[in-house]
Design an enzyme around this catalytic site. Structure first.
Site, short mmCIF file in Angstrom:
data_model
loop_
_atom_site.label_atom_id
_atom_site.label_comp_id
_atom_site.label_asym_id
_atom_site.label_seq_id
_atom_site.Cartn_x
_atom_site.Cartn_y
_atom_site.Cartn_z
N LEU A 129 0.86 -1.17 0.00
CA LEU A 129 0.00 0.00 0.00
C LEU A 129 0.91 1.23 0.00
O LEU A 129 1.91 1.26 0.73
CB LEU A 129 -0.89 0.03 1.25
CG LEU A 129 -2.18 -0.78 1.25
CD1 LEU A 129 -2.84 -0.69 2.61
CD2 LEU A 129 -3.14 -0.32 0.16
N ASP A 130 0.57 2.24 -0.80
CA ASP A 130 1.34 3.48 -0.79
C ASP A 130 1.30 4.11 0.59
O ASP A 130 0.34 3.91 1.35
CB ASP A 130 0.75 4.47 -1.80
CG ASP A 130 0.89 4.01 -3.23
OD1 ASP A 130 1.82 3.22 -3.50
OD2 ASP A 130 0.08 4.42 -4.07
N PRO A 131 2.32 4.89 0.94
CA PRO A 131 2.30 5.57 2.25
C PRO A 131 1.04 6.41 2.46
O PRO A 131 0.51 6.49 3.58
CB PRO A 131 3.55 6.45 2.20
CG PRO A 131 4.49 5.71 1.30
CD PRO A 131 3.60 5.09 0.25
N ALA A 137 -1.91 5.77 1.40
CA ALA A 137 -3.07 4.90 1.55
C ALA A 137 -3.16 4.32 2.95
O ALA A 137 -2.16 4.17 3.67
CB ALA A 137 -3.02 3.78 0.53
#
Length: 314
Positions: free
Chosen positions: A38-40, A42
């Protein structure tokens, strides 16, 4: 026995690697992995595997996923989300002129089996190097389009904000789909540009965010999903006799009866409920393709110091 899957509700600002590093300390083992980053920016569901159960992550990665997101129409960014620099902005009048029918048509065009170009700022490797690393180094990265499946793309609500139009959406999709790219392509199709301002993963296959916990609240012993429970949630189950469990553990084939046409690995379960391994069925026999240890001792957990809250890598 410290082995199984953990469902983590990742907080904003943490990387997936940060979450793995923190869990290593809490679980007292370095053998921790995750099923899909997951992107930071998100938040939401991150499935972690501990010790031998990291082998199950292969079967979790490819499961369908569900997200809640906010797409901001009216501006495009370098990263297709709020963390990037704004590269285009449309006049507020142009955004206000977008009809609900046009939004619905744009969403419909991005639903189903589609071709999608992943965001350049992604973890996809290009000649052995992550795409985002190449972008940060100043390279112009253009990733090839790839087929993805967007099972549903639903508009929940829309709100006008300072000349933009924020769309709250729910997306269910197959593995490899980039929600940032959906936002980018929706904005491009409407002629005003767009990017994500919020992204939350709420489901991966049978695993739901409602059953996850924040890292600050994680107690590994009580939160861990056993290898048997985890495997039988994502794979079919084969109940063994005591002798079959022994034979599989020794690498022998066993006689089985399965539904004709079955394909793919099956979780083989001993009479005491232990996950013996994953088997492959051919005809009327099955052989083990992945064994799990009969006795995996717990490793004493390392005390977590206040410094660990920073998400520092181990």
């Amino acid at each position: 026995m410290t082995s199984g899957l953990l469902l983590i509700d990742k907080a904003q600002g943490w990387t997936s690697h940060d979450a793995v590093a923190r869990t290593r300390r809490l679980a007292g083992t370095r053998k921790v992995g995750h099923a899909g980053t997951l992107d930071p920016m998100a938040t939401g569901l991150l499935v972690l595997g501990v010790n031998s159960s990291t082998r199950l992550l292969t079967f979790v990665v490819g499961l369908d996923k569900e997200y809640l997101a906010t797409i901001r129409l009216g501006a495009a960014t370098t990263t297709d989300d709020a963390e990037g620099e704004e590269i285009t902005r449309s006049p507020a009048e142009a955004v206000a002129a977008i009809h609900a029918e046009a939004i619905a048509a744009g969403i419909a065009a991005l639903t189903g089996d589609i071709s999608q170009q992943p965001s350049a700022v992604s973890a996809i490797k290009v000649d052995g190097k992550r795409a985002y690393a190449r972008v940060r180094a100043g390279e112009d990265v253009q990733l090839a389009e790839r087929p993805v499946t967007v099972s549903s793309f639903e508009l929940l609500s829309s709100t006008s904000v300072d000349g933009f139009l924020d769309l709250d959406v729910r997306v269910t999709c197959g593995s490899g789909t980039y929600i940032r790219a959906l936002a980018r392509d929706l904005g491009a199709g409407l002629g005003v540009g767009a990017h994500l301002t919020r992204l939350r993963r709420t489901r991966i296959g049978p695993f739901r965010i409602e059953d996850a916990c924040l890292l600050d609240d994680l107690d590994v012993a009580t939160a861990i999903i056993s290898p048997t429970d985890a495997a039988t949630r994502v794979l079919d189950r084969l109940d063994l006799s005591a002798q079959q469990a022994i034979d599989l553990g020794h690498g022998k084939r066993i006689a089985v009866t399965v539904v004709p046409g079955h394909s793919g690995p099956i979780a083989a379960i001993a009479p005491d409920g232990r996950l013996v391994g994953l088997v492959e069925v051919r005809g009327t026999t099955a052989k083990s393709i992945l064994n799990f240890p009969a006795d995996e001792p717990a490793v004493p957990a390392t005390p977590v110091t206040p410094a660990d809250a920073s998400g520092e890598s181990a």
